[in-house]
Design an enzyme around this catalytic site. Structure first.
Site, PDB file in Angstrom:
ATOM      1  CB  CYS A  28      48.224  44.452  47.874  1.00 12.74           C
ATOM      2  SG  CYS A  28      46.729  45.251  47.258  1.00 12.74           S
ATOM      3  NE  ARG A  78      49.451  42.115  37.920  1.00 13.34           N
ATOM      4  CZ  ARG A  78      49.691  43.018  38.869  1.00 13.34           C
ATOM      5  NH1 ARG A  78      49.627  44.303  38.600  1.00 13.34           N
ATOM      6  NH2 ARG A  78      49.995  42.641  40.091  1.00 13.34           N
ATOM      7  NE  ARG A 131      54.069  40.613  45.240  1.00 15.64           N
ATOM      8  CZ  ARG A 131      53.408  41.172  44.223  1.00 15.64           C
ATOM      9  NH1 ARG A 131      52.855  42.367  44.365  1.00 15.64           N
ATOM     10  NH2 ARG A 131      53.260  40.538  43.070  1.00 15.64           N
ATOM     11  CG  ASP A 181      43.157  45.960  46.933  1.00 14.08           C
ATOM     12  OD1 ASP A 181      43.994  46.759  46.458  1.00 14.08           O
ATOM     13  OD2 ASP A 181      42.606  45.067  46.250  1.00 14.08           O
ATOM     14  CG  HIS A 226      47.766  39.621  43.634  1.00 16.52           C
ATOM     15  ND1 HIS A 226      48.834  39.065  42.969  1.00 16.52           N
ATOM     16  CD2 HIS A 226      48.102  40.937  43.845  1.00 16.52           C
ATOM     17  CE1 HIS A 226      49.767  39.989  42.795  1.00 16.52           C
ATOM     18  NE2 HIS A 226      49.356  41.117  43.322  1.00 16.52           N
ATOM     19  CD  GLN A 245      50.589  42.073  47.643  1.00 17.45           C
ATOM     20  OE1 GLN A 245      50.938  42.555  46.578  1.00 17.45           O
ATOM     21  NE2 GLN A 245      51.152  42.421  48.798  1.00 17.45           N
TER      22      GLN A 245
HETATM   23  N1   CP Z   1      50.600  44.761  44.636  1.00 19.85           N
HETATM   24  C1   CP Z   1      50.858  44.614  43.339  1.00 19.85           C
HETATM   25  O1   CP Z   1      50.664  43.564  42.741  1.00 19.85           O
HETATM   26  O2   CP Z   1      51.405  45.718  42.754  1.00 19.85           O
HETATM   27  P1   CP Z   1      51.589  45.981  41.201  1.00 19.85           P
HETATM   28  O3   CP Z   1      50.215  46.123  40.609  1.00 19.85           O
HETATM   29  O4   CP Z   1      52.381  47.247  41.119  1.00 19.85           O
HETATM   30  O5   CP Z   1      52.311  44.811  40.591  1.00 19.85           O
HETATM   31  N1  NVA Z   2      42.573  44.651  43.660  1.00 24.02           N
HETATM   32  C1  NVA Z   2      43.673  45.318  42.992  1.00 24.02           C
HETATM   33  C2  NVA Z   2      44.984  44.737  43.426  1.00 24.02           C
HETATM   34  C3  NVA Z   2      46.191  45.422  42.832  1.00 24.02           C
HETATM   35  C4  NVA Z   2      47.476  44.784  43.245  1.00 24.02           C
HETATM   36  C5  NVA Z   2      43.498  45.187  41.492  1.00 24.02           C
HETATM   37  O1  NVA Z   2      43.163  44.094  41.022  1.00 24.02           O
HETATM   38  O2  NVA Z   2      43.699  46.170  40.784  1.00 24.02           O
END
Ligand code: CP
Ligand code: NVA
Length: 308
Positions: A265, A103, A293, A225, A130, A133
Site C-alpha cells: 500500500c 483519516r 488510488r 505493509d 483502509h 486502498q
Molecule cells: N497508502 C496510503 O494510504 O498512503 P498515504 O498514507 O500516503 O495516504
Molecule cells: N498500516 C499502515 C498503512 C499506511 C497506508 C498505517 O496505518 O500506517
C-alpha cells in the site's frame, strides 16, 4: 448503493464490483482525455489527523478531475482538534460540503461522523481498516490477473488495518486470503469473526497463521505493509524484535506462484517488511497500485456523491 464507505464489510460484492467497473471506465476516460465532470460544483472535505501522501493527493486531484473541489482540513487547524464534538462538526460540515473523507485513529469516530451527519462519509484510513486502498488494490489485481474470484492473496506482516481490510474485501469478492502474522500481532478477533461469516457465504477461504511460508505458498498476489503503523512509533523497537521472519525477501517470495504480483500500500520501508529485490523487482506493481488510488476513489466519490 450504500451511502458511506466506512468498511468493505458494509458493502456488497455487487457494490464493490460496480465501483471497480466505474474505476476502470474513469481511468480509461482520464487516459484518453475524455471529460467527465460527474461531480461538477461539488465539494469534498478531507479531514486528516494522520499524515498522508497518496490519500490526500489522489482525493484532491480526483475531485478536481471530476469538476469539483476538495478542502484539506488538518486536525491542527479545525476546531475538532481542540475538542469540538464530532456531533457538532458533522452537523456543521453537512451544511457546507457534499461529502467528507476522513483519516483518523478510531473507527468509531468515522462511524459517528456518518451517524450524525447528513452527507456521505469516506474512510481514508483508521487503525482498524483502509477500504479505499483495497479498492485500488483490487483494481490493480484485476488489471494484472483479469479476475479476483478464485485467486489467492497472501499478506505477510502485522495484523493491522491492511490485513483487516484485505480480509473484508476478499471475503466479499471470493478471493482467498492467507494472513501470516507474529503470534503477538494477530488480527482483531471481531474483524476475523465478521470476515469468516462473509467468507462462509461466498465460499472464500481465509487462512490465519503465524507461518509465512504456509501463507505465501502458491499465492497469486503477495502483499506487504509497514511493520510500524502511524501512531505506533513508540513500539518500533519492540516490534522489530519479532518481525524479522516476516520480511518478504526473494527466498520467501519464491514460494508464491512464478507469475505472482507484489503489492504494497506504501509507504514502504525497504530492508524491513520487504527487500529491494522484491519491491523493485519484475513482479512488483506498486506504482500501478498507487496510481489506482486516484481512479478507484473517483469511482467511490461518483457513486456516493453523484446524482442518483
Ligand atoms: N497508502 C496510503 O494510504 O498512503 P498515504 O498514507 O500516503 O495516504
Ligand atoms: N498500516 C499502515 C498503512 C499506511 C497506508 C498505517 O496505518 O500506517
Amino acid at each position: 448503493m450504500n451511502k458511506h464507505l466506512l468498511t468493505l464489510h458494509d458493502w456488497s460484492a455487487e457494490e464493490i464490483l460496480d465501483t471497480l467497473d466505474l474505476a476502470d471506465e474513469l481511468k480509461y476516460k482520464q487516459k484518453n482525455g475524455i471529460e467527465h465532470h460527474l461531480l461538477k460544483g461539488k465539494t469534498l472535505g478531507m479531514i486528516f489527523t494522520k499524515s498522508s501522501t497518496r490519500t490526500r493527493v489522489s482525493f484532491e486531484v480526483g475531485m478536481y478531475q471530476l469538476g469539483g473541489s476538495a478542502l484539506f482540513l488538518s486536525s491542527n487547524d479545525i476546531q475538532l482538534g481542540r475538542g469540538e464534538t464530532i456531533y457538532d462538526t458533522a452537523q456543521v460540515l453537512s451544511r457546507f460540503l457534499d461529502g467528507i473523507m476522513i483519516r483518523t485513529y478510531k473507527q468509531s469516530d468515522v462511524e459517528d461522523l456518518a451517524r450524525f451527519g447528513q452527507i456521505p462519509i469516506i474512510n481514508g484510513l483508521t487503525d482498524l481498516v483502509h477500504p479505499c486502498q483495497i479498492l485500488a488494490d483490487f483494481q490493480t489485481i484485476r488489471e494484472h490477473k483479469g479476475k479476483l474470484s478464485g485467486l489467492k492473496l497472501a499478506y505477510i506482516g502485522d495484523g493491522n488495518n491492511m490485513a483487516h481490510s484485505l480480509m473484508y474485501g476478499g471475503a466479499k469478492v471470493g478471493m482467498d486470503i492467507a494472513i501470516a502474522t507474529p503470534e503477538q500481532y494477530q488480527c482483531d478477533p471481531e474483524v476475523v469473526k465478521n470476515a469468516l461469516e462473509d467468507a462462509a457465504k461466498t465460499g472464500t477461504k481465509i487462512t490465519l497463521t503465524c507461518d509465512p511460508v504456509e501463507a505465501i505458498r502458491d499465492a497469486d498476489v503477495v502483499y506487504a505493509d509497514t511493520w510500524v503503523s502511524m501512531g505506533q512509533e513508540a513500539e518500533k523497537a519492540e516490534k522489530l524484535k519479532v518481525f524479522g521472519p516476516y520480511q518478504i525477501d526473494k527466498k520467501l517470495f519464491s514460494y508464491a506462484k512464478d507469475d505472482a504480483i507484489f503489492l504494497h500500500c506504501l509507504p514502504a520501508y525497504r530492508g524491513y517488511e520487504v527487500t529491494e529485490d522484491v519491491i523493485d523487482g519484475p513482479n512488483s506493481v506498486i506504482f500501478d497500485e498507487a496510481e489506482n488510488r486516484l481512479h478507484a476513489q473517483k469511482a467511490v466519490m461518483v457513486k456516493l456523491m453523484g446524482e442518483k
